[in-house]
Design an enzyme around this catalytic site. Structure first.
Site, PDB file in Angstrom:
ATOM      1  N   GLU A 183       0.877  -1.154   0.138  1.00 44.72           N
ATOM      2  CA  GLU A 183       0.050  -0.050   0.065  1.00 44.72           C
ATOM      3  C   GLU A 183       0.935   1.152  -0.115  1.00 44.72           C
ATOM      4  OE1 GLU A 183      -1.974   0.994   3.715  1.00 44.72           O
ATOM      5  OE2 GLU A 183      -1.314  -1.180   4.383  1.00 44.72           O
ATOM      6  N   CYS A 209      -3.435  -3.256   4.690  1.00 45.50           N
ATOM      7  CA  CYS A 209      -2.471  -4.381   5.254  1.00 45.50           C
ATOM      8  C   CYS A 209      -3.020  -5.750   4.740  1.00 45.50           C
ATOM      9  CB  CYS A 209      -2.485  -4.149   6.679  1.00 45.50           C
ATOM     10  SG  CYS A 209      -1.819  -2.589   7.275  1.00 45.50           S
ATOM     11  N   HIS A 241      -2.318  -9.584  11.986  1.00 41.09           N
ATOM     12  CA  HIS A 241      -1.798  -8.349  11.700  1.00 41.09           C
ATOM     13  C   HIS A 241      -1.500  -7.397  12.636  1.00 41.09           C
ATOM     14  CE1 HIS A 241      -1.105  -4.349   9.867  1.00 41.09           C
ATOM     15  NE2 HIS A 241      -2.441  -4.134  10.388  1.00 41.09           N
ATOM     16  N   ASN A 295       5.097  -1.120  12.500  1.00 40.76           N
ATOM     17  CA  ASN A 295       4.134  -1.566  11.639  1.00 40.76           C
ATOM     18  C   ASN A 295       4.670  -1.746  10.278  1.00 40.76           C
ATOM     19  OD1 ASN A 295       1.807  -2.252  10.313  1.00 40.76           O
ATOM     20  ND2 ASN A 295       0.685  -0.488  10.931  1.00 40.76           N
TER      21      ASN A 295
HETATM   22  P1  HMG Z   1      -3.038   7.059  21.447  1.00 46.23           P
HETATM   23  O1  HMG Z   1      -4.353   8.220  21.617  1.00 46.23           O
HETATM   24  O2  HMG Z   1      -1.650   7.776  21.176  1.00 46.23           O
HETATM   25  O3  HMG Z   1      -2.815   6.441  22.600  1.00 46.23           O
HETATM   26  O4  HMG Z   1      -3.383   6.242  20.215  1.00 46.23           O
HETATM   27  P2  HMG Z   1      -3.933   5.968  23.936  1.00 46.23           P
HETATM   28  O5  HMG Z   1      -3.988   6.997  24.691  1.00 46.23           O
HETATM   29  O6  HMG Z   1      -5.023   5.051  23.502  1.00 46.23           O
HETATM   30  O7  HMG Z   1      -2.978   4.872  24.487  1.00 46.23           O
HETATM   31  C1  HMG Z   1      -2.422   3.498  23.923  1.00 46.23           C
HETATM   32  C2  HMG Z   1      -2.430   2.552  25.179  1.00 46.23           C
HETATM   33  O8  HMG Z   1      -1.435   2.994  26.115  1.00 46.23           O
HETATM   34  C3  HMG Z   1      -3.750   2.604  25.829  1.00 46.23           C
HETATM   35  O9  HMG Z   1      -3.793   1.147  26.382  1.00 46.23           O
HETATM   36  C4  HMG Z   1      -3.177   3.238  27.216  1.00 46.23           C
HETATM   37  O10 HMG Z   1      -4.021   2.757  28.344  1.00 46.23           O
HETATM   38  C5  HMG Z   1      -1.588   2.875  27.380  1.00 46.23           C
HETATM   39  P3  HMG Z   1      -5.257   0.639  26.111  1.00 46.23           P
HETATM   40  O11 HMG Z   1      -6.201   1.153  26.891  1.00 46.23           O
HETATM   41  O12 HMG Z   1      -5.564   0.667  24.530  1.00 46.23           O
HETATM   42  O13 HMG Z   1      -5.014  -0.856  26.328  1.00 46.23           O
HETATM   43  N1  HMG Z   1      -1.022   3.913  28.052  1.00 46.23           N
HETATM   44  C6  HMG Z   1       0.019   3.510  28.724  1.00 46.23           C
HETATM   45  N2  HMG Z   1       0.583   2.043  29.163  1.00 46.23           N
HETATM   46  C7  HMG Z   1       1.412   2.221  30.144  1.00 46.23           C
HETATM   47  N3  HMG Z   1       2.219   3.200  30.701  1.00 46.23           N
HETATM   48  C8  HMG Z   1       1.853   4.552  30.338  1.00 46.23           C
HETATM   49  C9  HMG Z   1       0.784   4.497  29.301  1.00 46.23           C
HETATM   50  N4  HMG Z   1      -0.046   5.523  28.906  1.00 46.23           N
HETATM   51  C10 HMG Z   1      -1.145   5.149  28.191  1.00 46.23           C
HETATM   52  N5  HMG Z   1       2.186   5.437  30.851  1.00 46.23           N
HETATM   53  C11 HMG Z   1      -3.268   4.545  18.584  1.00 46.23           C
HETATM   54  C12 HMG Z   1      -3.097   5.035  19.963  1.00 46.23           C
HETATM   55  C13 HMG Z   1      -3.146   3.097  18.264  1.00 46.23           C
HETATM   56  C14 HMG Z   1      -4.877   4.879  18.440  1.00 46.23           C
HETATM   57  C15 HMG Z   1      -2.496   5.645  17.770  1.00 46.23           C
HETATM   58  O14 HMG Z   1      -1.231   5.018  17.799  1.00 46.23           O
HETATM   59  C16 HMG Z   1      -2.990   5.589  16.285  1.00 46.23           C
HETATM   60  O15 HMG Z   1      -3.721   6.024  15.698  1.00 46.23           O
HETATM   61  N6  HMG Z   1      -2.253   4.625  15.592  1.00 46.23           N
HETATM   62  C17 HMG Z   1      -2.346   4.209  14.059  1.00 46.23           C
HETATM   63  C18 HMG Z   1      -3.593   3.334  13.964  1.00 46.23           C
HETATM   64  C19 HMG Z   1      -3.746   2.297  14.098  1.00 46.23           C
HETATM   65  O16 HMG Z   1      -2.301   1.486  14.218  1.00 46.23           O
HETATM   66  N7  HMG Z   1      -4.686   1.339  14.153  1.00 46.23           N
HETATM   67  C20 HMG Z   1      -4.838  -0.014  14.822  1.00 46.23           C
HETATM   68  C21 HMG Z   1      -6.026  -0.742  14.073  1.00 46.23           C
HETATM   69  S1  HMG Z   1      -6.051  -0.277  12.386  1.00 46.23           S
HETATM   70  C22 HMG Z   1      -4.849  -1.577  11.710  1.00 46.23           C
HETATM   71  O17 HMG Z   1      -4.404  -2.399  12.071  1.00 46.23           O
HETATM   72  C23 HMG Z   1      -4.608  -1.391  10.003  1.00 46.23           C
HETATM   73  C24 HMG Z   1      -3.616  -0.314   9.791  1.00 46.23           C
HETATM   74  O18 HMG Z   1      -2.279  -1.251  10.016  1.00 46.23           O
HETATM   75  C25 HMG Z   1      -3.379   0.061   8.296  1.00 46.23           C
HETATM   76  C26 HMG Z   1      -3.764  -0.805   7.214  1.00 46.23           C
HETATM   77  O19 HMG Z   1      -4.628  -1.681   7.248  1.00 46.23           O
HETATM   78  O20 HMG Z   1      -3.067  -0.420   5.917  1.00 46.23           O
HETATM   79  C27 HMG Z   1      -3.116   0.725  10.656  1.00 46.23           C
END
Ligand code: HMG
Length: 408
Positions: free
Chosen positions: A96, A128, A250, A293
């Site tokens: 992609e 992906c 994935h 990733n």
């Molecule tokens: P964010 O807002 O930075 O993070 O976004 P958050 O506030 O949701 O925190 C992440 C986790 O860290 C949470 O855990 C927190 O509790 C924890 P959860 O509640 O989810 O279990 N946390 C801590 N843990 C330990 N010590 C601390 C601490 N502070 C917080 N001090 C997000 C995170 C993944 C949404 C962001 O990084 C993002 O948008 N990433 C890109 C999108 C993505 O990867 N999506 C995944 C599903 S889609 C997919 O897999 C397809 C993709 O690969 C693309 C394709 O298909 O081509 C993306």
């Protein structure tokens, strides 16, 4: 003469009864790496958020003379060196991170690898998920004629905007898989479960070099798609959850695999406790924690880590859960054959990961910005340590060359 053809009798299928699947597999990644502590410092967050919350330690960064073509060719080179090109009829390039709207990136790889002109080549895309589409198409081609081989190459570089929440989930890797009859690594079973749903969770419009994402919605869409694919898999006579020994997912970040697998265990009604459920994916996450990733490669980087761990007994069943935003999910299984450990190359991926040059946040920021420059002519600096390099643009034509050993 009515012109009607007789309906084929499914009992008399002409498809081969040979098992079909992955015979060899090789991983390549970028020449540079940045530790997520560096990103955490700039974002002003506790590094544990990334190490524990996302389950990521590092991410691979491409050198200026690397792209999805050089990564793919680097991954495929050892496979071609080990098996030659006899019987090879098809090269499927899944990505992609396309470098051209028209020409398949696979055609450049075809030349760099010196493949015969009699190998058809095409590029596939669905976020992906496309690597899995390529693998299933490859399996169908080999089932039609077990003498044919297909080279499937997945190659991606994940890029988000600087200072966005997606930034710590970038990365890069390519995986080359040789699909054959009577494979040495994984015999793909015929039952698969699929789920397609039009959802705007993550996308990259043509005018952008970085992806747009609705982070929370993407996690929900992933989990919903896993439920859908499992329901379809079960409905079509797939193996019960208890008969599956390991699961590879994935992995946009490795914690996502944990979330998805706990969700699946619940949906499938597994009686296992949380530690036992987590243990079913543990070996698949070791390389992904370090590459970041790699989009359509990430599931197969996970499979490589599982096979390289040697943890599975021959005869074990592995489920592969492939999710691509937008969204398509496919869940299918494979059996690890007798003697599979002799067909793995466990040191190779670890060596590639260890060989990356660590870069500072400043150097990473410069590389990130360099990708956004659009020009007709460009000479890239000589930085890659891989076997092939992207030398630049000449009149809008991408230039690829073998990397001189002296500079590697
Ligand atoms: P964010 O807002 O930075 O993070 O976004 P958050 O506030 O949701 O925190 C992440 C986790 O860290 C949470 O855990 C927190 O509790 C924890 P959860 O509640 O989810 O279990 N946390 C801590 N843990 C330990 N010590 C601390 C601490 N502070 C917080 N001090 C997000 C995170 C993944 C949404 C962001 O990084 C993002 O948008 N990433 C890109 C999108 C993505 O990867 N999506 C995944 C599903 S889609 C997919 O897999 C397809 C993709 O690969 C693309 C394709 O298909 O081509 C993306």
């Amino acid at each position: 003469m009515t012109g009607e053809r007789p309906v084929p009798d499914p009992e008399e299928s002409t498809l081969s009864t040979h098992p079909v699947g992955i015979h060899d597999l090789s991983v390549a990644t970028g020449s540079h790496v940045i530790g997520l502590d560096e990103i955490a410092a700039r974002h002003g967050v506790d590094p544990a958020k990334y190490h524990v919350g996302l389950g990521q330690d590092e991410m691979s960064v491409l050198a200026p003379d690397e792209d999805v073509v050089t990564l793919a060719a680097a991954a495929a080179l050892p496979v071609v060196e080990r098996h030659g090109t006899q019987g090879l009829r098809t090269l499927l390039f899944a990505t992609e991170s396309g470098i051209d709207q028209s020409k398949s990136a696979g055609v450049y790889v075809h030349r760099l690898l010196g493949l015969p002109a009699t190998v058809r080549t095409v590029e596939l895309k669905q976020a992906c998920y496309s690597g899995t589409a390529a693998l299933q198409m490859a399996a169908a081609l080999v089932a039609r004629d077990p003498a044919e081989k297909v080279l499937v190459v997945t190659s991606d570089v994940a890029r988000y905007d600087l200072d966005s929440s997606g930034e710590p989930t970038q990365g890069a890797a390519a995986v080359a898989m040789l699909v054959t009859a009577d494979p040495a690594l994984l015999e793909i079973e015929p039952v698969t479960g699929v789920h397609t749903e039009d959802v705007m969770d993550f996308w990259r419009p043509n005018h952008r070099s970085t992806a747009l994402v609705d982070g929370r919605a993407s996690i929900d869409a992933y989990l919903r798609a896993v439920s859908g694919a499992w329901a379809d898999y079960a409905e079509r006579g797939g193996a019960p959850f208890e008969d599956i020994d390991a699961f590879a997912y994935h992995q946009p970040f490795t914690r996502m695999a944990t979330k998805a697998h706990r969700h699946l265990a619940k949906v499938a009604g597994s009686g296992l406790d949380r530690d036992a459920v987590d243990a079913q994916i543990a070996a698949t996450t070791t390389y992904n924690r370090r590459t970041g990733n790699s989009y359509t490669s990430s599931l197969y980087v996970g499979l490589a880590a599982l096979l390289d761990s040697g943890e599975l007994d021959p005869g074990s069943r592995v489920a592969l859960v492939s999710y691509g935003s937008g969204a398509v999910c496919e869940l299918f299984t494979g059996i690890v054959p007798e003697g599979y450990r002799e067909a793995t190359h466990p040191g190779a991926t670890t060596a590639a990961l260890d060989a990356r040059t660590p870069i500072s946040d400043t150097a990473y920021l410069e590389l990130h910005a360099a990708h956004d420059v659009v020009v007709a002519d460009l000479v890239t600096p000589h930085r890659t340590t891989g076997p092939f390099r992207y030398a630049g643009l000449d009149g809008h034509r991408r230039q690829y060359e073998r990397n001189e050993p002296a500079t590697r």
